[in-house]
Design a protein around this motif. Structure first.
Motif, PDB file in Angstrom:
ATOM      1  N   MET A  85       0.845  -1.197   0.000  1.00 11.16           N
ATOM      2  CA  MET A  85       0.000   0.000   0.000  1.00 11.16           C
ATOM      3  C   MET A  85       0.881   1.249   0.000  1.00 11.16           C
ATOM      4  SD  MET A  85      -2.795   1.370   2.778  1.00 11.16           S
ATOM      5  CE  MET A  85      -4.155   0.328   2.317  1.00 11.16           C
ATOM      6  N   LEU A  86       0.543   2.208  -0.847  1.00 15.23           N
ATOM      7  CA  LEU A  86       1.289   3.460  -0.902  1.00 15.23           C
ATOM      8  C   LEU A  86       0.782   4.396   0.192  1.00 15.23           C
ATOM      9  CD1 LEU A  86       1.576   4.321  -4.698  1.00 15.23           C
ATOM     10  CD2 LEU A  86       3.403   3.622  -3.151  1.00 15.23           C
ATOM     11  N   ILE A  87       1.642   4.656   1.176  1.00 12.79           N
ATOM     12  CA  ILE A  87       1.275   5.505   2.309  1.00 12.79           C
ATOM     13  C   ILE A  87       2.068   6.798   2.246  1.00 12.79           C
ATOM     14  CG2 ILE A  87       1.330   5.734   4.828  1.00 12.79           C
ATOM     15  CD1 ILE A  87       0.934   2.685   4.960  1.00 12.79           C
ATOM     16  N   ALA A  88       1.363   7.914   2.353  1.00 10.49           N
ATOM     17  CA  ALA A  88       2.014   9.217   2.431  1.00 10.49           C
ATOM     18  C   ALA A  88       1.990   9.691   3.876  1.00 10.49           C
ATOM     19  CB  ALA A  88       1.304  10.230   1.540  1.00 10.49           C
ATOM     20  N   GLY A  89       3.095  10.233   4.322  1.00 10.68           N
ATOM     21  CA  GLY A  89       3.151  10.925   5.605  1.00 10.68           C
ATOM     22  C   GLY A  89       3.048  12.412   5.354  1.00 10.68           C
ATOM     23  N   VAL A 107       5.165  12.938   1.913  1.00 14.15           N
ATOM     24  CA  VAL A 107       6.223  12.052   1.411  1.00 14.15           C
ATOM     25  C   VAL A 107       5.707  10.621   1.330  1.00 14.15           C
ATOM     26  CG1 VAL A 107       8.546  11.119   1.844  1.00 14.15           C
ATOM     27  CG2 VAL A 107       8.040  13.496   2.457  1.00 14.15           C
ATOM     28  N   ILE A 108       5.999   9.975   0.205  1.00 14.51           N
ATOM     29  CA  ILE A 108       5.802   8.526   0.064  1.00 14.51           C
ATOM     30  C   ILE A 108       7.193   7.922  -0.034  1.00 14.51           C
ATOM     31  CG2 ILE A 108       4.866   6.638  -1.322  1.00 14.51           C
ATOM     32  CD1 ILE A 108       2.796   8.642  -2.452  1.00 14.51           C
ATOM     33  N   LEU A 109       7.578   7.156   0.976  1.00 12.46           N
ATOM     34  CA  LEU A 109       8.912   6.557   0.997  1.00 12.46           C
ATOM     35  C   LEU A 109       8.957   5.309   0.112  1.00 12.46           C
ATOM     36  CD1 LEU A 109       9.777   6.875   4.790  1.00 12.46           C
ATOM     37  CD2 LEU A 109      10.677   8.257   2.909  1.00 12.46           C
ATOM     38  N   ASP A 110      10.159   4.984  -0.335  1.00  8.93           N
ATOM     39  CA  ASP A 110      10.399   3.784  -1.130  1.00  8.93           C
ATOM     40  C   ASP A 110      10.878   2.674  -0.188  1.00  8.93           C
ATOM     41  OD1 ASP A 110      11.263   1.769  -2.787  1.00  8.93           O
ATOM     42  OD2 ASP A 110      12.444   3.087  -4.098  1.00  8.93           O
ATOM     43  N   PRO A 111      10.088   1.621   0.027  1.00  8.44           N
ATOM     44  CA  PRO A 111      10.503   0.561   0.943  1.00  8.44           C
ATOM     45  C   PRO A 111      11.787  -0.146   0.499  1.00  8.44           C
ATOM     46  CG  PRO A 111       8.481  -0.049  -0.216  1.00  8.44           C
ATOM     47  CD  PRO A 111       8.779   1.373  -0.585  1.00  8.44           C
ATOM     48  N   ILE A 156       2.523  10.849  -7.396  1.00  3.59           N
ATOM     49  CA  ILE A 156       1.898   9.528  -7.283  1.00  3.59           C
ATOM     50  C   ILE A 156       0.826   9.653  -6.202  1.00  3.59           C
ATOM     51  CG2 ILE A 156       2.231   7.092  -6.682  1.00  3.59           C
ATOM     52  CD1 ILE A 156       5.247   7.518  -7.276  1.00  3.59           C
ATOM     53  N   PRO A 157      -0.441   9.389  -6.515  1.00  3.45           N
ATOM     54  CA  PRO A 157      -1.454   9.506  -5.462  1.00  3.45           C
ATOM     55  C   PRO A 157      -1.320   8.370  -4.440  1.00  3.45           C
ATOM     56  CG  PRO A 157      -2.466   8.947  -7.582  1.00  3.45           C
ATOM     57  CD  PRO A 157      -0.995   9.061  -7.822  1.00  3.45           C
ATOM     58  N   PRO A 158      -1.277   8.712  -3.167  1.00  7.46           N
ATOM     59  CA  PRO A 158      -1.190   7.670  -2.143  1.00  7.46           C
ATOM     60  C   PRO A 158      -2.535   6.968  -1.963  1.00  7.46           C
ATOM     61  CG  PRO A 158      -1.368   9.811  -1.097  1.00  7.46           C
ATOM     62  CD  PRO A 158      -1.305  10.052  -2.577  1.00  7.46           C
ATOM     63  N   GLU A 159      -2.469   5.759  -1.412  1.00  8.91           N
ATOM     64  CA  GLU A 159      -3.707   5.034  -1.099  1.00  8.91           C
ATOM     65  C   GLU A 159      -4.198   5.379   0.303  1.00  8.91           C
ATOM     66  OE1 GLU A 159      -3.240   0.729  -2.591  1.00  8.91           O
ATOM     67  OE2 GLU A 159      -1.233   1.622  -2.723  1.00  8.91           O
ATOM     68  N   HIS A 160      -3.271   5.806   1.150  1.00  5.69           N
ATOM     69  CA  HIS A 160      -3.605   6.154   2.531  1.00  5.69           C
ATOM     70  C   HIS A 160      -2.677   7.275   2.988  1.00  5.69           C
ATOM     71  CE1 HIS A 160      -5.425   5.494   6.447  1.00  5.69           C
ATOM     72  NE2 HIS A 160      -4.223   5.486   6.997  1.00  5.69           N
ATOM     73  N   VAL A 161      -3.176   8.139   3.859  1.00 11.20           N
ATOM     74  CA  VAL A 161      -2.388   9.268   4.353  1.00 11.20           C
ATOM     75  C   VAL A 161      -2.332   9.235   5.874  1.00 11.20           C
ATOM     76  CG1 VAL A 161      -2.194  11.789   4.443  1.00 11.20           C
ATOM     77  CG2 VAL A 161      -3.020  10.691   2.355  1.00 11.20           C
ATOM     78  N   LEU A 162      -1.127   9.361   6.407  1.00 10.53           N
ATOM     79  CA  LEU A 162      -0.910   9.500   7.850  1.00 10.53           C
ATOM     80  C   LEU A 162      -0.551  10.963   8.120  1.00 10.53           C
ATOM     81  CD1 LEU A 162       1.309   6.336   8.490  1.00 10.53           C
ATOM     82  CD2 LEU A 162      -1.120   6.623   9.047  1.00 10.53           C
ATOM     83  N   VAL A 163      -1.369  11.625   8.927  1.00 11.40           N
ATOM     84  CA  VAL A 163      -1.196  13.048   9.204  1.00 11.40           C
ATOM     85  C   VAL A 163      -0.729  13.233  10.632  1.00 11.40           C
ATOM     86  CG1 VAL A 163      -2.352  15.294   9.249  1.00 11.40           C
ATOM     87  CG2 VAL A 163      -3.078  13.562   7.598  1.00 11.40           C
ATOM     88  N   ASP A 164       0.343  13.989  10.819  1.00 11.21           N
ATOM     89  CA  ASP A 164       0.798  14.272  12.174  1.00 11.21           C
ATOM     90  C   ASP A 164      -0.205  15.210  12.846  1.00 11.21           C
ATOM     91  OD1 ASP A 164       2.811  14.095  14.284  1.00 11.21           O
ATOM     92  OD2 ASP A 164       3.086  16.234  13.931  1.00 11.21           O
ATOM     93  N   GLY A 165      -0.648  14.844  14.044  1.00  9.77           N
ATOM     94  CA  GLY A 165      -1.589  15.694  14.774  1.00  9.77           C
ATOM     95  C   GLY A 165      -2.892  14.972  15.066  1.00  9.77           C
ATOM     96  N   ASN A 166      -3.906  15.758  15.411  1.00 13.34           N
ATOM     97  CA  ASN A 166      -5.183  15.148  15.788  1.00 13.34           C
ATOM     98  C   ASN A 166      -6.314  15.473  14.822  1.00 13.34           C
ATOM     99  OD1 ASN A 166      -5.555  17.813  16.409  1.00 13.34           O
ATOM    100  ND2 ASN A 166      -6.054  17.511  18.557  1.00 13.34           N
TER     101      ASN A 166
END
Length: 189
Positions: A1-5, A23-27, A91-101
């Motif tokens: 899964m492509l995850i963006a932070g 950012v989407i990192l390259d595993p 590249i569109p991510p499939e999921h996004v992790l956002v810092d914060g609440n």
């Protein structure tokens, strides 16, 4: 899964834009030493800034201006900058992790808000580094225009030196008019 932070830098300063990065990192191309940007030295952040741009599958940096901050408030401006950063990824991510609440509204993929995420997820750490280094560079540039304010040192944060510079030289166009100390200096409190 492509995850963006996603993370931002510059909510607390009295001057300038709020900067966000995604950012989407390259595993298959790991980056050593990723951490919350505030826990890294400036030298380490600068080194990682270059490495992240070289090794990430995708990265994007976006802003919300000081005028937008004054119009919609710093929280909404931060979320707007984060949405712009995610939308700017090639590249569109499939999921996004956002810092914060909170997560930015209007994104077309699933999102999770992660409090303290910049210390927990490499993707968010990488985004925090890109955002902070970009904003710091902007403050160094602003310092060249207005050396009397010391922006290269305090990065626009509400320090004693910054308050003294405002008292002596007044405010500049880039100061955030919605922030208490700037309002006070302008006599519109």
């Amino acid at each position: 899964m492509l995850i963006a932070g996603v993370d931002e830098a510059g909510r607390g300063p009295l001057v300038g834009s709020v900067v966000a990065a995604a950012v989407i990192l390259d595993p298959n191309n790991p980056i050593e030493g990723l951490n919350d940007s505030k826990k890294l030295t400036e030298k380490k952040r600068e080194k990682l800034f270059v490495e992240i741009k070289e090794k990430a599958l995708a990265w994007s940096i976006a802003e919300a201006s000081h005028q937008e901050i004054d119009e919609i408030n710093i929280l909404q401006a931060s979320l707007l900058a984060m949405r712009r950063a995610v939308e700017g990824l090639r590249i569109p991510p499939e999921h996004v992790l956002v810092d914060g609440n909170k997560v930015p509204k209007g994104l077309q993929m699933s999102c999770d808000a992660v409090v303290g995420g910049d210390a927990l997820h490499a993707e968010i750490s990488a985004a925090s580094i890109l955002a902070k280094v970009t904003r710091d560079h902007e403050m160094v540039e602003l310092d060249q225009q207005y050396p009397q304010f010391g922006f290269a040192k305090h990065k626009g944060y509400p320090t004693k030196a910054h308050y003294e510079a405002i008292a002596e030289h007044g405010v500049i166009d880039q100061h955030r008019r919605s922030y208490g100390p700037v309002k006070k200096a302008l006599g519109i409190e």
